[in-house]
Design an enzyme around this catalytic site. Sequence first.
Site, PDB file in Angstrom:
ATOM      1  N   HIS A   1      -5.954 -20.526 -17.800  1.00  0.00           N
ATOM      2  CA  HIS A   1      -5.049 -21.422 -18.527  1.00  0.00           C
ATOM      3  C   HIS A   1      -5.494 -21.555 -19.982  1.00  0.00           C
ATOM      4  O   HIS A   1      -6.683 -21.626 -20.270  1.00  0.00           O
ATOM      5  CB  HIS A   1      -5.051 -22.807 -17.879  1.00  0.00           C
ATOM      6  CG  HIS A   1      -3.805 -23.587 -18.156  1.00  0.00           C
ATOM      7  ND1 HIS A   1      -2.685 -23.528 -17.355  1.00  0.00           N
ATOM      8  CD2 HIS A   1      -3.490 -24.427 -19.159  1.00  0.00           C
ATOM      9  CE1 HIS A   1      -1.750 -24.309 -17.850  1.00  0.00           C
ATOM     10  NE2 HIS A   1      -2.208 -24.869 -18.946  1.00  0.00           N
ATOM     11  N   ASP A  49       3.276 -34.156 -13.769  1.00  0.00           N
ATOM     12  CA  ASP A  49       2.933 -33.454 -15.025  1.00  0.00           C
ATOM     13  C   ASP A  49       4.194 -32.860 -15.651  1.00  0.00           C
ATOM     14  O   ASP A  49       4.366 -32.901 -16.867  1.00  0.00           O
ATOM     15  CB  ASP A  49       1.887 -32.357 -14.773  1.00  0.00           C
ATOM     16  CG  ASP A  49       1.600 -31.586 -16.055  1.00  0.00           C
ATOM     17  OD1 ASP A  49       1.189 -32.222 -17.046  1.00  0.00           O
ATOM     18  OD2 ASP A  49       1.833 -30.360 -16.099  1.00  0.00           O
ATOM     19  N   ARG A  92       5.828 -35.863 -23.471  1.00  0.00           N
ATOM     20  CA  ARG A  92       4.820 -35.733 -24.540  1.00  0.00           C
ATOM     21  C   ARG A  92       5.318 -34.791 -25.630  1.00  0.00           C
ATOM     22  O   ARG A  92       5.073 -35.006 -26.806  1.00  0.00           O
ATOM     23  CB  ARG A  92       3.490 -35.220 -23.964  1.00  0.00           C
ATOM     24  CG  ARG A  92       2.729 -36.293 -23.175  1.00  0.00           C
ATOM     25  CD  ARG A  92       1.574 -35.693 -22.378  1.00  0.00           C
ATOM     26  NE  ARG A  92       0.642 -34.965 -23.193  1.00  0.00           N
ATOM     27  CZ  ARG A  92       0.060 -33.806 -22.834  1.00  0.00           C
ATOM     28  NH1 ARG A  92       0.310 -33.272 -21.647  1.00  0.00           N
ATOM     29  NH2 ARG A  92      -0.768 -33.205 -23.631  1.00  0.00           N
ATOM     30  N   SER A  95      -3.366 -32.828 -17.757  1.00  0.00           N
ATOM     31  CA  SER A  95      -2.190 -31.977 -17.561  1.00  0.00           C
ATOM     32  C   SER A  95      -2.618 -30.586 -17.089  1.00  0.00           C
ATOM     33  O   SER A  95      -2.071 -30.034 -16.121  1.00  0.00           O
ATOM     34  CB  SER A  95      -1.421 -31.888 -18.885  1.00  0.00           C
ATOM     35  OG  SER A  95      -0.490 -30.845 -18.854  1.00  0.00           O
ATOM     36  N   LYS A 108      -2.493 -29.138 -12.802  1.00  0.00           N
ATOM     37  CA  LYS A 108      -1.755 -27.917 -12.396  1.00  0.00           C
ATOM     38  C   LYS A 108      -2.690 -26.937 -11.702  1.00  0.00           C
ATOM     39  O   LYS A 108      -2.323 -26.292 -10.731  1.00  0.00           O
ATOM     40  CB  LYS A 108      -1.164 -27.226 -13.631  1.00  0.00           C
ATOM     41  CG  LYS A 108       0.178 -27.768 -14.048  1.00  0.00           C
ATOM     42  CD  LYS A 108       0.864 -26.874 -15.062  1.00  0.00           C
ATOM     43  CE  LYS A 108       0.303 -26.976 -16.450  1.00  0.00           C
ATOM     44  NZ  LYS A 108       0.531 -28.229 -17.153  1.00  0.00           N
TER      45      LYS A 108
END
Length: 421
Positions: A85, A164, A171, A186, A190
């Site tokens: 990520h 999320d 956001r 966040s 995930k």
Amino acid sequence: MDEHRMHRCIERKRDGGELSADDWHGIIGAFMEGAVDESQIAALCMACVWRGMSVEETYAVTEAMVSSGATITFDPNRGTVVDKHSSGGVGDIVSLAAVPLAAACGAHVAKLAGRALGHTGGTIDKLEAIPGFNATLSIEQFTQQVERVGCAIAAQSDAIVPADKRIYRLRDRTATIPELGLLASSIVSKKIAGGAHAFVFDVKAGAAAFMQDPAKAHQLAARLLELVARFGRRAIAFVTDMSEPLGRSIGTGLEVIEARDLLRGAGEGRALELIVRIAEAMVEECGLTDAPARCARALADGTAYTKFIEMVRAQHGDCAALESMHPGNGLEIRANSSGYVQAMDVVRLGHTARRLCARDSMGGLRMTARIGDRVEKGQALAHAFGRSREEAAHLGQAFAIGPAAVEPAPLIYERSISAIK
Ligand code: URA
């Protein structure tokens, strides 16, 4: 969580206090049930941006987001599953290429990805530029594809981390992205819900990153590693440069084209170097030996590209259309003066590309110049593509050009590994 308690939580956070784990679970639960509305969550997020969030608060939000939906499990006896990520970048094609590259080396990769946020691109939006590509996989489809193909990239859905999904969009609309705890919860929610056993994080630092200063990016990397360890999983975090777009392209379809060509052997420069380093880390996390040699071989013999095609086909993408994707004619963005490219307004480049590709999947920017390059007045710095490319005509102003030669920032500032608690 009733209206009155929610109000007191916002006040406490606004005034610099800390909310308890019970408060955070109550807030996220009430939001998902509709008892707390978006305006209250937006106010709370803004208070977090101003006041910060402790590690305990970040962990509580992460836990609450994970439990807002279903979680995926991969049997560890069948091998380690890894996920990767990024904290958000511009021209960041790493996921598009590193996921199939690592899978071609024998890693099992289960990636839950996000959409564009602020000026940064989203892997899901990019993949959806491939006609037919389906990023909405059921849990069964996701896990079966990881087993069968070796990799899958899916969007978070209403089934997995729905909290999320909703807070991420909020956001984006309320300029409340760049807070360490909000970013970390966040990202990690995930990852935990996605079921992988190990993670590789790419935390960006620089003008176009949510954490501009490498020291702040280091703090985000440390928070990610700490959270992951609390959930009993392993991770490696890189802190990497985002003071200029990573690759040559910024846009959805354009970045797919760049990743496609890189996997076909036409990669170069910083994007290729980072993709290979991250894919190697993913392969190592899966317990496979000789990661550098495996990655080099998979790129050279075409198996990384074949794996990309296999993944796209498994997710109903039109591979013939992918092979022939082409952006058409570009509009030249020219240098306003001669000298060295000293800096770029990457946030402006990112927002412009996001607007161009919102109207046309082949819209966006292709960079010709990089920081440190010598350019002459009138020379092309970039090209704009897409139906509304004329709106990028004045983007030459986004490049600072001066007489002094500058060195580009290092590509990788650091690499650190978490210990399971
Ligand atoms: N990526 C995420 O998943 N969440 C963020 O908040 C930023 C980047």
